[in-house]
Enzyme design. Structure first.
Site, PDB file in Angstrom:
ATOM      1  N   HIS A 176       2.317  -5.971   9.126  1.00 31.49           N
ATOM      2  CA  HIS A 176       1.005  -5.346   8.975  1.00 31.49           C
ATOM      3  C   HIS A 176       1.072  -4.178   8.000  1.00 31.49           C
ATOM      4  O   HIS A 176       2.040  -3.404   7.985  1.00 31.49           O
ATOM      5  CB  HIS A 176       0.474  -4.857  10.325  1.00 31.49           C
ATOM      6  CG  HIS A 176      -1.014  -4.652  10.317  1.00 31.49           C
ATOM      7  ND1 HIS A 176      -1.616  -3.578   9.695  1.00 31.49           N
ATOM      8  CD2 HIS A 176      -2.016  -5.408  10.825  1.00 31.49           C
ATOM      9  CE1 HIS A 176      -2.929  -3.673   9.829  1.00 31.49           C
ATOM     10  NE2 HIS A 176      -3.198  -4.774  10.512  1.00 31.49           N
ATOM     11  N   HIS A 177       0.037  -4.038   7.196  1.00 33.74           N
ATOM     12  CA  HIS A 177       0.006  -2.999   6.167  1.00 33.74           C
ATOM     13  C   HIS A 177       0.006  -1.595   6.770  1.00 33.74           C
ATOM     14  O   HIS A 177       0.368  -0.620   6.094  1.00 33.74           O
ATOM     15  CB  HIS A 177      -1.225  -3.186   5.276  1.00 33.74           C
ATOM     16  CG  HIS A 177      -1.028  -2.734   3.858  1.00 33.74           C
ATOM     17  ND1 HIS A 177      -0.222  -1.660   3.523  1.00 33.74           N
ATOM     18  CD2 HIS A 177      -1.539  -3.200   2.683  1.00 33.74           C
ATOM     19  CE1 HIS A 177      -0.254  -1.495   2.205  1.00 33.74           C
ATOM     20  NE2 HIS A 177      -1.033  -2.406   1.681  1.00 33.74           N
TER      21      HIS A 177
END
Length: 472
Positions: free
Chosen positions: A136-137
């Site tokens: 996930h960013h």
């Protein structure tokens, strides 16, 4: 416990704004040789994941956003929730691999568990296999993700990276802050030093204010109607372009530009061809592009978080001549760098850290609810390792990045340099961008054209089990 910064948390808020998007980033490593036994791979990844704190931590959120989310140990961490197997149908080429990658990147990561997953992919042609890692960013930006995933390679330690070439790596201070010299021991010099510090601070503040204003105008500016922006579906397409770094460097030497200039010019030319093929006029304002800029110093390469600023150049998609297009890209990037957009975006992020998290969270939530049409493309450049890597004793042939798309952008391009090659990973909405393979092929064609105009392309050094560059 470590709290997420407003920028880290902003990726969660942006994801929540649209049920059709996932703000995870991915990396596909294509590896030579026979695939190892899955039990061996699982054991190796288990050991290596334990050395990456975020891979065994999950998010803890607070009611009403009274505080930013924080990372806490997952008491029920189980590697089997994160590492999976997949197999490609025959013939196991790019088309089959890219279709699988697109499908695996579509779904959101489970926020009740550590925010990553990995797939060992079998059935790739020419005695190869692959590993897709999805993160996930909110955990990390491109450079931090590259450094983190580097720990999954056999050497597991720091590697020599192209990140040492970027501007921020040589700047230990935040980009919007002036550097203050060490005070002189001579009192006669104090007045001059005070004047220098005062004017430097004023100049830095002016650049940050002007840059923030330019970014605001860029975001709010109208843009011609374009098929590049609009609502997206849940499904994705993926493709990739591969070029030789030697060809990019040859163009740099011939025209006095940077490698990033050449890459963005190739992207611009391919978008121009895409728009023309769609029957759209590639007008001057059609390709305002979000270009993330690293503000990470070399000392912080191993820190897992997001440290990026941004620029919003208008790429010259209206220019038909490839050399003129390259020149305009170079000039416009130089102008936006000089204007302070990078400093302005960083100043806004620093300001966000000074206000209550609930206010910044709700502001981001509100802003991401409104459709935007001014920014039409994303192009992010992530420097990778200079040396060839190995996984389970096998050579890593290629490392292809997979960016996310959000905020009504229908395509996104991530660039990654690895050893002697440069990769463009392209994600696209399935319904509105069926021509993603043409976009990839166009990038390769643009680089080839510029290299030929610069004196000829570098002959490809063939490697065992390493197929010629092509887009599916």
């Amino acid at each position: 416990m470590e709290h997420l910064s407003p920028l880290d948390a902003g990726f969660l808020e942006a994801e929540d704004s649209d049920p059709h998007i996932s703000l995870a980033v991915g990396v596909v490593s294509i590896i030579a040789g026979p695939v190892p036994e899955f039990s061996e791979m699982l054991a190796a990844l288990t050991d290596r994941a334990q050395d990456i704190p975020r891979f065994t931590q999950r998010l803890h959120t607070h009611p009403l956003d009274i505080e930013s989310p924080e990372w806490v140990p997952d008491p029920h961490f189980d590697i089997s929730h994160h590492v999976h197997r997949a197999a490609l149908p025959e013939p196991g080429g790019d088309a089959e691999l890219f279709a699988l990658v697109a499908g695996l990147m579509e779904g959101r990561l489970d926020r009740e568990r550590p925010l990553w997953q990995s797939w060992v992919i079998e059935g790739l042609s020419d005695d190869r296999w692959a590993v897709l890692v999805k993160v996930h960013h909110c955990i990390a930006d491109g450079i931090a993700t590259s450094e983190t995933l580097g720990r999954l390679f056999d050497d597991g330690g720091p590697h020599t990276s192209f990140a040492s070439d970027i501007r921020a790596s040589k700047e230990p201070d935040a980009p919007m802050m002036p550097r203050f010299p060490r005070p002189s021991l001579n009192p006669l010099k104090w007045a001059g030093e005070l004047w220098h510090v005062t004017t430097s601070a004023a100049d830095a503040l002016e650049r940050a204010v002007v840059g923030a204003a330019e970014l605001t105008v860029g975001v709010l500016a109208g843009a011609p109607n374009s098929s590049l922006v609009g609502p997206v579906s849940r499904m994705r397409r993926f493709s990739a372009a591969r070029v030789e770094i030697a060809d990019l460097e040859k163009v740099c030497g011939a025209y006095g530009v940077t490698l990033n200039d050449v890459a963005l010019a190739a992207i611009t030319g391919s978008y121009r061809s895409m728009l023309l093929d769609r029957g759209e006029a590639p007008s001057a304002g059609a390709l305002r592009t979000l270009v993330p800029v690293s503000v990470r110093a070399m000392d912080d390469l191993g820190v897992t978080d997001n440290r990026v600023s941004a620029m919003l150049p208008l790429l010259p998609v209206d220019e038909p001549d490839p050399v003129a297009r390259l020149t305009v890209v170079h000039e416009r990037l130089a102008r936006v760098k000089a204007s302070g957009q990078r400093e302005g975006a960083s100043a806004l992020l620093v300001a966000a850290q000074r206000i209550p998290f609930a206010l910044s969270a709700w502001t981001i939530r509100l802003l991401t609810m409104f459709p935007q049409r001014s920014v039409t493309a994303l192009a992010t450049n992530v420097p990778g390792p200079r040396e060839r890597q190995r996984v389970m004793g096998r050579e890593v042939l290629e490392i292809i990045p997979v960016p996310p798309i959000a905020l009504q952008l229908r395509t996104g391009i991530a660039m990654f340099s690895y050893a002697d090659r440069f990769f463009f990973g392209i994600i696209a909405d399935y319904d509105s961008a069926p021509d993603v393979d043409a976009l990839a092929a166009g990038i390769e064609s643009e680089v080839a054209t510029l290299a030929d105009l610069s004196g000829g392309r570098t002959k490809r050094r063939e490697r065992s089990g390493h197929p010629p560059a092509s887009a599916s």
